[in-house]
Scaffold this motif. Structure first.
Motif, PDB file in Angstrom:
ATOM      1  N   LEU A  11       0.823  -1.154   0.021  1.00 60.94           N
ATOM      2  CA  LEU A  11       0.010  -0.059   0.009  1.00 60.94           C
ATOM      3  C   LEU A  11       0.683   1.316   0.046  1.00 60.94           C
ATOM      4  O   LEU A  11       0.682   2.119  -0.706  1.00 60.94           O
ATOM      5  CB  LEU A  11      -0.949   0.110   1.342  1.00 60.94           C
ATOM      6  CG  LEU A  11      -1.864   1.040   1.404  1.00 60.94           C
ATOM      7  CD1 LEU A  11      -2.971   1.093   0.087  1.00 60.94           C
ATOM      8  CD2 LEU A  11      -2.680   1.211   2.581  1.00 60.94           C
ATOM      9  N   TYR A  12       1.915   1.321   0.819  1.00 59.85           N
ATOM     10  CA  TYR A  12       2.818   2.329   0.719  1.00 59.85           C
ATOM     11  C   TYR A  12       3.524   2.766  -0.749  1.00 59.85           C
ATOM     12  O   TYR A  12       3.598   3.713  -1.025  1.00 59.85           O
ATOM     13  CB  TYR A  12       3.863   2.122   1.887  1.00 59.85           C
ATOM     14  CG  TYR A  12       5.192   2.997   1.721  1.00 59.85           C
ATOM     15  CD1 TYR A  12       5.076   4.362   1.842  1.00 59.85           C
ATOM     16  CD2 TYR A  12       6.254   2.435   0.996  1.00 59.85           C
ATOM     17  CE1 TYR A  12       6.044   5.560   1.770  1.00 59.85           C
ATOM     18  CE2 TYR A  12       7.546   3.550   1.056  1.00 59.85           C
ATOM     19  CZ  TYR A  12       7.490   4.928   1.184  1.00 59.85           C
ATOM     20  OH  TYR A  12       8.271   5.539   1.158  1.00 59.85           O
ATOM     21  N   ALA A  13       3.924   1.448  -1.267  1.00 53.30           N
ATOM     22  CA  ALA A  13       4.475   1.707  -2.647  1.00 53.30           C
ATOM     23  C   ALA A  13       3.524   2.328  -3.619  1.00 53.30           C
ATOM     24  O   ALA A  13       3.789   3.466  -4.497  1.00 53.30           O
ATOM     25  CB  ALA A  13       5.177   0.246  -3.239  1.00 53.30           C
ATOM     26  N   GLU A  14       2.275   2.104  -3.436  1.00 51.66           N
ATOM     27  CA  GLU A  14       1.364   2.686  -4.448  1.00 51.66           C
ATOM     28  C   GLU A  14       0.991   3.884  -4.083  1.00 51.66           C
ATOM     29  O   GLU A  14       1.152   4.880  -4.855  1.00 51.66           O
ATOM     30  CB  GLU A  14      -0.135   1.774  -4.130  1.00 51.66           C
ATOM     31  CG  GLU A  14      -1.293   2.483  -4.987  1.00 51.66           C
ATOM     32  CD  GLU A  14      -2.566   1.658  -4.988  1.00 51.66           C
ATOM     33  OE1 GLU A  14      -2.796   0.677  -5.901  1.00 51.66           O
ATOM     34  OE2 GLU A  14      -3.372   2.008  -4.345  1.00 51.66           O
ATOM     35  N   ALA A  15       0.861   4.311  -2.674  1.00 48.36           N
ATOM     36  CA  ALA A  15       0.223   5.625  -2.370  1.00 48.36           C
ATOM     37  C   ALA A  15       1.532   6.889  -2.559  1.00 48.36           C
ATOM     38  O   ALA A  15       1.593   7.691  -3.070  1.00 48.36           O
ATOM     39  CB  ALA A  15       0.010   5.569  -0.714  1.00 48.36           C
ATOM     40  N   HIS A  16       2.794   5.963  -2.111  1.00 49.95           N
ATOM     41  CA  HIS A  16       4.151   7.058  -2.620  1.00 49.95           C
ATOM     42  C   HIS A  16       4.242   7.371  -3.865  1.00 49.95           C
ATOM     43  O   HIS A  16       4.614   8.444  -4.256  1.00 49.95           O
ATOM     44  CB  HIS A  16       5.330   6.079  -1.703  1.00 49.95           C
ATOM     45  CG  HIS A  16       6.321   6.995  -1.847  1.00 49.95           C
ATOM     46  ND1 HIS A  16       6.971   8.279  -1.349  1.00 49.95           N
ATOM     47  CD2 HIS A  16       7.671   6.946  -2.754  1.00 49.95           C
ATOM     48  CE1 HIS A  16       7.838   8.731  -1.813  1.00 49.95           C
ATOM     49  NE2 HIS A  16       8.499   7.923  -2.563  1.00 49.95           N
ATOM     50  N   GLU A  53     -13.831   9.659   0.811  1.00 54.20           N
ATOM     51  CA  GLU A  53     -12.991   9.933   2.127  1.00 54.20           C
ATOM     52  C   GLU A  53     -12.297   8.747   2.685  1.00 54.20           C
ATOM     53  O   GLU A  53     -10.931   9.130   3.055  1.00 54.20           O
ATOM     54  CB  GLU A  53     -14.019  10.433   3.325  1.00 54.20           C
ATOM     55  CG  GLU A  53     -13.503  10.862   4.468  1.00 54.20           C
ATOM     56  CD  GLU A  53     -14.169  11.233   5.648  1.00 54.20           C
ATOM     57  OE1 GLU A  53     -13.854  11.804   6.812  1.00 54.20           O
ATOM     58  OE2 GLU A  53     -15.661  11.358   5.431  1.00 54.20           O
ATOM     59  N   ALA A  54     -12.759   7.670   2.595  1.00 56.04           N
ATOM     60  CA  ALA A  54     -11.833   6.579   3.379  1.00 56.04           C
ATOM     61  C   ALA A  54     -10.557   6.190   2.273  1.00 56.04           C
ATOM     62  O   ALA A  54      -9.473   6.115   2.794  1.00 56.04           O
ATOM     63  CB  ALA A  54     -12.691   5.282   3.526  1.00 56.04           C
ATOM     64  N   THR A  55     -11.080   6.424   1.018  1.00 55.76           N
ATOM     65  CA  THR A  55      -9.709   5.887   0.193  1.00 55.76           C
ATOM     66  C   THR A  55      -8.545   7.039   0.169  1.00 55.76           C
ATOM     67  O   THR A  55      -7.396   6.834   0.082  1.00 55.76           O
ATOM     68  CB  THR A  55     -10.295   5.821  -1.295  1.00 55.76           C
ATOM     69  OG1 THR A  55     -11.338   4.863  -1.165  1.00 55.76           O
ATOM     70  CG2 THR A  55      -9.086   5.200  -2.047  1.00 55.76           C
ATOM     71  N   MET A  56      -9.112   8.268  -0.020  1.00 56.07           N
ATOM     72  CA  MET A  56      -8.254   9.433   0.377  1.00 56.07           C
ATOM     73  C   MET A  56      -7.539   9.547   1.619  1.00 56.07           C
ATOM     74  O   MET A  56      -6.257   9.725   1.426  1.00 56.07           O
ATOM     75  CB  MET A  56      -9.041  10.726  -0.149  1.00 56.07           C
ATOM     76  CG  MET A  56      -9.373  11.140  -1.309  1.00 56.07           C
ATOM     77  SD  MET A  56     -10.364  12.612  -1.390  1.00 56.07           S
ATOM     78  CE  MET A  56      -9.529  13.753  -0.885  1.00 56.07           C
ATOM     79  N   THR A  57      -8.295   9.043   2.617  1.00 49.59           N
ATOM     80  CA  THR A  57      -7.446   9.137   4.047  1.00 49.59           C
ATOM     81  C   THR A  57      -6.317   8.109   4.078  1.00 49.59           C
ATOM     82  O   THR A  57      -5.296   8.379   4.519  1.00 49.59           O
ATOM     83  CB  THR A  57      -8.474   9.095   5.098  1.00 49.59           C
ATOM     84  OG1 THR A  57      -9.545  10.029   5.093  1.00 49.59           O
ATOM     85  CG2 THR A  57      -7.905   9.004   6.326  1.00 49.59           C
ATOM     86  N   LEU A  58      -6.877   6.823   3.514  1.00 50.88           N
ATOM     87  CA  LEU A  58      -5.853   5.638   3.881  1.00 50.88           C
ATOM     88  C   LEU A  58      -4.655   5.950   3.069  1.00 50.88           C
ATOM     89  O   LEU A  58      -3.639   5.763   3.292  1.00 50.88           O
ATOM     90  CB  LEU A  58      -6.897   4.588   3.446  1.00 50.88           C
ATOM     91  CG  LEU A  58      -5.966   3.168   3.828  1.00 50.88           C
ATOM     92  CD1 LEU A  58      -5.947   3.186   5.540  1.00 50.88           C
ATOM     93  CD2 LEU A  58      -7.121   1.941   3.494  1.00 50.88           C
ATOM     94  N   ALA A  59      -4.964   6.399   1.740  1.00 49.02           N
ATOM     95  CA  ALA A  59      -3.800   6.683   0.764  1.00 49.02           C
ATOM     96  C   ALA A  59      -2.715   7.510   1.406  1.00 49.02           C
ATOM     97  O   ALA A  59      -1.586   7.421   1.469  1.00 49.02           O
ATOM     98  CB  ALA A  59      -4.124   6.999  -0.647  1.00 49.02           C
ATOM     99  N   THR A  60      -3.271   8.804   1.928  1.00 47.87           N
ATOM    100  CA  THR A  60      -2.515   9.710   2.562  1.00 47.87           C
ATOM    101  C   THR A  60      -1.728   9.190   3.937  1.00 47.87           C
ATOM    102  O   THR A  60      -0.487   9.272   4.274  1.00 47.87           O
ATOM    103  CB  THR A  60      -3.400  10.895   3.032  1.00 47.87           C
ATOM    104  OG1 THR A  60      -3.870  11.309   1.727  1.00 47.87           O
ATOM    105  CG2 THR A  60      -2.372  11.945   3.574  1.00 47.87           C
ATOM    106  N   LEU A  61      -2.231   8.335   4.638  1.00 47.80           N
ATOM    107  CA  LEU A  61      -1.659   7.711   6.036  1.00 47.80           C
ATOM    108  C   LEU A  61      -0.586   6.739   5.412  1.00 47.80           C
ATOM    109  O   LEU A  61       0.486   6.644   5.932  1.00 47.80           O
ATOM    110  CB  LEU A  61      -2.779   7.052   6.648  1.00 47.80           C
ATOM    111  CG  LEU A  61      -3.875   7.799   7.496  1.00 47.80           C
ATOM    112  CD1 LEU A  61      -4.713   7.059   8.441  1.00 47.80           C
ATOM    113  CD2 LEU A  61      -3.419   8.943   8.202  1.00 47.80           C
ATOM    114  N   ALA A  62      -0.908   6.006   4.413  1.00 47.04           N
ATOM    115  CA  ALA A  62       0.067   4.974   3.908  1.00 47.04           C
ATOM    116  C   ALA A  62       1.425   5.502   3.386  1.00 47.04           C
ATOM    117  O   ALA A  62       2.300   4.972   3.683  1.00 47.04           O
ATOM    118  CB  ALA A  62      -0.673   4.216   2.926  1.00 47.04           C
ATOM    119  N   ALA A  63       1.037   6.595   2.717  1.00 45.22           N
ATOM    120  CA  ALA A  63       2.298   7.360   2.069  1.00 45.22           C
ATOM    121  C   ALA A  63       3.003   8.159   3.294  1.00 45.22           C
ATOM    122  O   ALA A  63       4.442   8.234   3.113  1.00 45.22           O
ATOM    123  CB  ALA A  63       1.880   8.424   1.155  1.00 45.22           C
TER     124      ALA A  63
END
Length: 471
Positions: free
Chosen positions: A302-307, A429-439
């Motif tokens: 998830l980090y790799a995708e979000a980053h 909201e959930a997807t935007m928040t989770l991607a930001t946290l993961a990155a």
């Protein structure tokens, strides 16, 4: 546990059954209060519609997706009525979240324009700002109750997007405690309706929490009206945020007979929006973070995708098509821990389910938690496997029949005419928040800290102690 294999996902061979272990006076109340999820998990082995007992009162739990679809799409036979909804309407009013079938269509038409795609784009801009403000205040290596932090984030987002207002942190924490107390109280009253009339400390806490929640809603409406009056008089700040939101829609829209929406109806809809717009999204995000912290391999993917997409910035709505794994993590979280985990209906006429006759006035309950964990629909149902959705996303062409059945069985937002009106809002909201946290952050559980679901009307962790490490 998976149901017997002679009961197939297509709906053939369905049978009714009874849950064992009911006590003469209390029925299954003890299990539903102390350990509801393990109890529900075991119901499919006893049938596709399973009778349980709340005291001496029978309740019929749907354990098969074909029955779920039948009940949730036929609101003339299976209405939002009965004692549970009467209690909810006394607390929350007769808004879209609680109204019976007779009122639903008109209310849905009234509210729907405020959730159009063009409105969602504006709401997403508010989400982006709130996510950035909240996560910028977190500190590296500090132990925190992440569940509470995510509630504060969801409350800031919902209040700004849906009401065009701000909720100071102290008031948001007060609202968090009030809603938590209310959700525990309304769940307890559903199990023990006779106990709601007793002058117990728990009932007094429930009454205070309900009054606090209503007072917050009243203040939000009052603040919005005051701002609108200033705008009308030409005194509002020209740089003020765009006030086009759900509340401004309710205050300006006209009913079919040309009249304004009554003040009590505005309050009823707003009260439900405060709860639905905050608690359910915060709960889903909390469970997602809990699951990721125990699955470091998925967390790193998830980090790799979000980053790769965000590079450390806050996610926007335009980023969503490039965050497929993030969306699958949200989907799998909602499969395992659907916030709306018990959805009751009341039969309006005598009817039949899986060969079982149900008199008029019978209580039927759909639990996404039960259906989402059927082993014949979701292999290894207790495992957190976001990748399972990659194949099913392409099943709409009919080539993957099993995947198509799974998608039809997946219903964290309900089905039919009463499907949650805020589904797109919540998923965005959930997807935007989770991607930001993961990155930006690595999540680590506090050693020895148990994370347990609270016994309440929205499925959420009691506490979520977590260490946050900045990437």
């Amino acid at each position: 546990m998976a149901p017997r294999q002679d009961r197939r996902p297509d709906g053939s061979g369905l049978r009714a059954g009874r849950a064992p272990g009911a006590r003469p006076l209390t029925g299954h109340l003890t299990a539903l209060y102390r350990a509801p999820l393990p109890f529900l998990d075991g119901l499919p082995r006893h049938g596709d519609v399973v009778e349980i007992r709340l005291g001496r009162r029978p309740v019929f739990v749907l354990c098969h997706p074909a029955l779920v679809r039948r009940v949730l799409t036929d609101d003339r036979v299976y209405d939002r009525d009965g004692a549970t909804y009467e209690r909810s309407r006394r607390a929350m009013g007769n808004g879209l979240a609680t109204c019976p079938q007779a009122d639903h269509r008109a209310q849905r038409r009234l509210m729907q324009p405020a959730f159009r795609p063009d409105h969602l784009a504006r709401y997403a801009a508010v989400m982006q700002q709130a996510i950035g403000e909240t996560t910028d205040g977190w500190r590296h290596g500090r132990e925190t109750d992440l569940g509470r932090e995510l509630f504060l984030l969801a409350s800031k987002t919902a209040v700004r997007a849906l009401f065009g207002a701000d909720l100071p942190p102290a008031e948001a924490r007060e609202l968090h405690d009030a809603l938590d107390t209310f959700l525990k109280g309304i769940y307890r009253q559903s199990l023990l309706p006779w106990a709601a009339r007793l002058p117990t400390p728990g009932n007094r806490r429930y009454a205070r929490a309900l009054a606090c929640w209503r007072a917050h809603t009243t203040r939000l409406i009052g603040t919005h009206r005051a701002h609108a009056a200033e705008q009308e008089a030409g005194r509002a700040d020209d740089r003020a945020d765009d006030r086009r939101n759900v509340l401004s829609h309710l205050l300006s829209v006209r009913t079919p007979d040309g009249t304004a929406v009554a003040d009590d109806a505005v309050h009823d809809q707003s009260t439900a929006l405060v709860l639905a717009g905050i608690e359910t999204t915060a709960a889903a995000l909390a469970w997602a973070c809990h699951l990721l912290s125990h699955h470091p391999g998925v967390e790193e993917e998830l980090y790799a995708e979000a980053h790769g997409v965000l590079g450390g910035r806050v996610a926007t709505q335009d980023d969503l098509p490039r965050l497929p794994l993030t969306a699958r993590v949200v989907t799998e979280t909602l499969r395992l821990y659907p916030p709306a985990w018990l959805i009751p209906r009341s039969t309006t006429v005598e009817t039949e389910l899986a060969g079982r006759r149900l008199p008029a006035g019978s209580t039927v309950v759909f639990s996404p938690y039960v259906v989402h964990r059927r082993g014949d629909l979701f292999p290894e149902p207790a495992r957190f496997l976001p990748g399972r959705w990659a194949e099913d996303e392409a099943s709409g062409d009919g080539e993957n029949a099993a995947g198509a059945v799974r998608l039809r069985a997946y219903a964290p937002f309900g089905l039919g005419a009463h499907r949650c009106i805020g589904e797109a809002f919540a998923l965005t909201e959930a997807t935007m928040t989770l991607a930001t946290l993961a990155a930006r952050w690595r999540l680590r559980p506090v050693p020895g800290a148990a994370v347990r679901p609270a016994a309440r009307a929205v499925l959420a962790p009691e506490r979520l102690p977590m260490y946050l490490y900045e990437r």
